[in-house]
Design a protein around this motif. Sequence first.
Motif, short mmCIF file in Angstrom:
data_model
loop_
_atom_site.label_atom_id
_atom_site.label_comp_id
_atom_site.label_asym_id
_atom_site.label_seq_id
_atom_site.Cartn_x
_atom_site.Cartn_y
_atom_site.Cartn_z
N MET A 39 -1.04 -4.20 6.83
CA MET A 39 -1.95 -4.97 7.69
C MET A 39 -1.24 -6.30 7.87
O MET A 39 -0.54 -6.78 7.15
CB MET A 39 -3.08 -5.36 7.05
CG MET A 39 -3.94 -4.04 6.47
SD MET A 39 -4.16 -2.73 7.97
CE MET A 39 -4.94 -3.56 9.25
N VAL A 91 -0.08 -2.31 11.00
CA VAL A 91 -1.31 -2.47 11.65
C VAL A 91 -1.96 -3.71 11.82
O VAL A 91 -2.18 -4.45 10.85
CB VAL A 91 -2.42 -1.19 11.02
CG1 VAL A 91 -3.43 -1.13 11.60
CG2 VAL A 91 -1.69 0.17 10.71
N GLY A 134 -8.35 -6.91 11.03
CA GLY A 134 -9.46 -7.21 11.78
C GLY A 134 -10.23 -8.47 11.62
O GLY A 134 -9.52 -9.23 10.80
N ASP A 162 -12.94 -4.40 8.25
CA ASP A 162 -12.37 -3.91 9.49
C ASP A 162 -10.62 -3.86 9.39
O ASP A 162 -10.22 -2.68 9.92
CB ASP A 162 -12.35 -5.00 10.53
CG ASP A 162 -13.81 -5.37 10.64
OD1 ASP A 162 -14.63 -4.69 10.75
OD2 ASP A 162 -14.04 -6.51 11.07
N SER A 163 -10.14 -4.24 8.61
CA SER A 163 -8.45 -4.13 8.41
C SER A 163 -8.35 -2.83 7.54
O SER A 163 -7.69 -2.21 7.95
CB SER A 163 -8.08 -5.40 7.65
OG SER A 163 -8.17 -6.61 8.25
N SER A 192 -10.04 -0.21 7.44
CA SER A 192 -10.64 0.82 8.13
C SER A 192 -9.52 0.94 9.23
O SER A 192 -9.20 2.35 9.37
CB SER A 192 -12.14 0.42 8.74
OG SER A 192 -13.00 0.43 7.97
N ALA A 193 -9.03 0.19 9.99
CA ALA A 193 -7.88 0.20 10.64
C ALA A 193 -6.64 0.84 9.97
O ALA A 193 -6.07 1.74 10.48
CB ALA A 193 -7.51 -1.04 11.28
N ALA A 217 -7.45 4.61 9.49
CA ALA A 217 -7.10 5.60 10.65
C ALA A 217 -5.77 5.87 10.76
O ALA A 217 -5.32 6.55 11.77
CB ALA A 217 -7.67 4.68 11.90
N THR A 218 -4.75 5.19 10.54
CA THR A 218 -3.38 5.50 10.68
C THR A 218 -2.62 6.29 9.69
O THR A 218 -1.55 7.00 9.85
CB THR A 218 -2.30 4.10 10.75
OG1 THR A 218 -2.47 3.45 9.52
CG2 THR A 218 -3.29 3.16 11.77
#
Length: 355
Positions: free
Chosen positions: A1, A29, A32, A37-38, A40-41, A44-45
């Motif tokens: 992140m 990535v 957030g 949020d971070s 979760s992002a 997702a990858t």
Amino acid sequence: MAPPGPGTAEVEEALAEVPVPEDVHVAVVPGGAERTDSVSAGLATLRTDVGIVLVHDAARAFTPPEVFDRVVHTVRSGHAAVVPALPVTDTVKAVRSHGDVEIVTGTPDRASLRAVQTPQGFLRETLERAHAQVVGARRHTDDAGMVEASGVHVAVVPGHPRAMKVTTPLDLVVATAWAEVQGEGARTGPCLVVLSGLPGVGKTTLARELCARRGAVHLRVDTVEQSLLGSGIRETELGAGGYAATLAIAADQLRVGLDAVADLVNAVPEAREAWEELAESAGARLVRVELVCADEEVHRARVEDRTGDIEGHRLPTWAQVVERAWEPWPGAELRIDTGRTSVADAATLVEEACR
């Protein structure tokens, strides 16, 4: 992140210069607004074949590799959520606001408290389910808190003092010093750990844990003494012979660069001075560890319940342990109460002292 915007590109450029194995995929990535949020992002990858997820704070940049290994191993052993942590050494107070001051409302027993670190490890489906269930319900400061709130038990493994979070100017000073020491080579010689304590306090158990972690040589005076007795030496003639033989063996190991853990009662000043002189002559880092068991009931139970593992060796009775002369070791780097400190936590403390 990475921070969104220009920050993401800066991290990508920095990582482009870092060599990684061909089978390792690195993706930067954008983070957030909140920690959740971070994460979760990042989730997702992930590729579909990834089953274990580690969430790590970049601010804990000095976390040793063995902490990552412990977390992953414990997840693979059947725990869906795992965090590394250290015992809390300060007295902690619960408080509430009262005008311009705070009032103490309670003092938790620090024996049951742990300071949690990262990486935190999870089965992927456990972490994804926690994010889906808990996001928005309340703010969590770490992912383990989210998982715990979703009803999953979180396991704890030993953390490491070097996994501290670099957040304040003082933290940065400490981290800079560590980086300089590592750049120069943290150690130039072997480490000699000398355990000292009455029978039954846990010296052999700790020695075995340390040797397993560090690949060190276990120097157990009970084994040496029993071997000498088995060779025909009378017990009345043994005297300090076992200690002298153990010192000689230790000297050989240190000269070839091996770490060593000496496991012996080591109660008299002459014996302690001999180990200090050996470390100096061998160019070894000396870590003197005094082990005690302050809870007499626990100590007595250990003495009376244990069974011998050296053929022919007679274990001392509780009365003999109580009568044995003993003095604290002035200058010892560590004094550990094994009645309150787990073997894993004690080994982590000794390992840090070795560094």
